[in-house]
Design an enzyme around this catalytic site. Structure first.
Site, PDB file in Angstrom:
ATOM      1  N   ASP A 115      41.677  46.000  33.306  1.00 52.42           N
ATOM      2  CA  ASP A 115      40.874  44.569  33.111  1.00 52.42           C
ATOM      3  C   ASP A 115      41.475  43.578  33.066  1.00 52.42           C
ATOM      4  O   ASP A 115      42.153  42.819  33.715  1.00 52.42           O
ATOM      5  CB  ASP A 115      40.349  45.251  31.715  1.00 52.42           C
ATOM      6  N   THR A 116      40.451  42.152  32.745  1.00 54.03           N
ATOM      7  CA  THR A 116      41.007  40.694  33.359  1.00 54.03           C
ATOM      8  C   THR A 116      41.611  40.627  32.285  1.00 54.03           C
ATOM      9  O   THR A 116      42.561  40.597  32.104  1.00 54.03           O
ATOM     10  CB  THR A 116      39.147  40.126  32.631  1.00 54.03           C
TER      11      THR A 116
END
Length: 267
Positions: A209-210
Site C-alpha cells: 500500500d501507500t
C-alpha cells in the site's frame, strides 16, 4: 512503536525560524503487506524521509514543503510501493497516484492520478495544490485541483516539475518478478474458471500500500500527503484513493486515505 511508522519532533535552532518554535514529522512506509526481507530498507527510507522533512522545517519551510521532501525520499526507495519500485499494472507499466493537503491559510488540496512521466508524483501533486491555492488566473480560468493520466504529465512538464519519460526507470527487478508471478497466477486461475479478483485476493502482498507523511511547521501549519503505485495488476488508468480528496489538514487534525481505503490519522 510500529517499525514501519516513525514520528519525530524537534526544536529548530535556525535563526530564520520562529524562536523556540517546535515542529513535527510523521511518516509511514505503507499500510499494507511488507516483506520482512526489506525491513532494513523500510527503516532506512523512513529515517531519510524524517531527516529531509525536519531539515526543511528547521530552515523555516512550510509544512507542505516538508511533506513533499519526506515523500520524495519514500518514492525513491525501491522497497516501497510509490515511485520507483511501484506495483505494475496489467500492461507491466508504472502509474502512480499522489495527493497533498494543507491547513490555513491556503487550506488547499492537490492531486495527480495514473501518472507515468512525473519523476516524483508528490511533486506533481504539490504543484497542483499550489496552483489551485492561487485561485483563478487573470483571465478568470480556474486552476485544477486534480489531474490524471497524460494530461497531468503534460501540465506538470509545463510547470517545470522534474520528469522522467522513460517509464522503465521506475520498474525494479523485484516489481518485474512480482508482476510475472501474479500474471501466471491470474492466467492459471482463468483456466480454472476463477476471476482475476479471486486470484488477487489469495495474496495480500499484491495490495502493498501507500506511503505517507504529516508535518507541522513552526507556525502551526499542517500538511498531509500520500503517494502510491496502486494495487498490482490494476487496469491502466485506474485512479486510486491516494488521489482522492477525502481528508483534511485543518488544525489540529490531518488525515488522508490509502490505496485500499485505510485512513491514516497521525495527529
Amino acid at each position: 512503536m510500529d517499525p514501519l511508522n516513525k514520528t519525530t519532533t524537534d526544536e529548530p535552532s535556525n535563526e530564520n525560524v520562529v524562536s523556540k518554535g517546535r515542529c513535527f514529522v510523521a511518516v509511514h512506509a505503507g499500510a499494507g503487506y511488507h516483506s520482512k526481507k526489506h525491513g532494513k530498507e523500510y527503516r532506512t527510507a523512513m529515517k531519510a524521509a524524517c531527516a529531509a522533512a525536519m531539515h526543511a522545517l528547521c530552515n523555516g519551510k512550510e509544512a507542505s514543503d516538508a511533506v513533499e521532501a519526506a515523500i520524495m525520499e519514500l518514492e525513491d526507495a525501491t522497497a516501497t510501493n510509490a515511485g520507483v519500485g511501484s506495483n505494475l499494472n496489467r500492461l507491466g507499466l508504472v502509474e502512480c497516484d499522489a495527493s497533498i493537503m494543507t491547513s490555513a491559510p491556503s487550506d488547499a488540496f492537490g492531486a495527480v492520478g495514473a501518472v507515468a512521466d512525473i519523476r516524483n508524483p508528490i511533486q506533481g501533486a504539490n504543484a497542483v495544490r499550489k496552483a489551485y491555492a492561487q485561485g483563478p488566473d487573470a483571465s478568470g480560468l480556474v486552476p485544477p485541483m486534480m489531474l490524471a493520466g497524460r494530461g497531468a504529465d503534460l501540465w506538470a512538464r509545463e510547470q517545470g516539475v522534474p520528469m522522467d519519460p522513460h517509464n522503465r526507470f521506475k520498474i525494479t527487478e523485484d516489481a518485474l518478478a512480482r508482476y510475472s508471478a501474479y500474471m501466471e497466477r491470474v492466467e492459471g486461475a482463468a483456466e480454472r474458471d476463477k476471476t482475476d479478483a479471486e486470484a488477487i485476493r489469495v495474496d495480500e502482498a499484491m495490495l502493498m500500500d501507500t506511503v505517507g507523511a504529516v508535518c507541522i511547521d513552526v507556525r502551526g501549519g499542517v500538511a498531509s500527503g500520500v503517494s502510491s503505485g496502486g494495487i498490482a495488476l490494476k487496469i491502466p488508468g485506474r485512479i486510486g484513493e491516494a488521489s482522492i480528496n477525502i481528508g483534511r489538514a485543518r488544525n489540529p487534525l490531518a488525515f488522508n486515505c490509502q490505496a485500499n481505503s485505510t485512513c491514516f490519522v497521525p495527529i
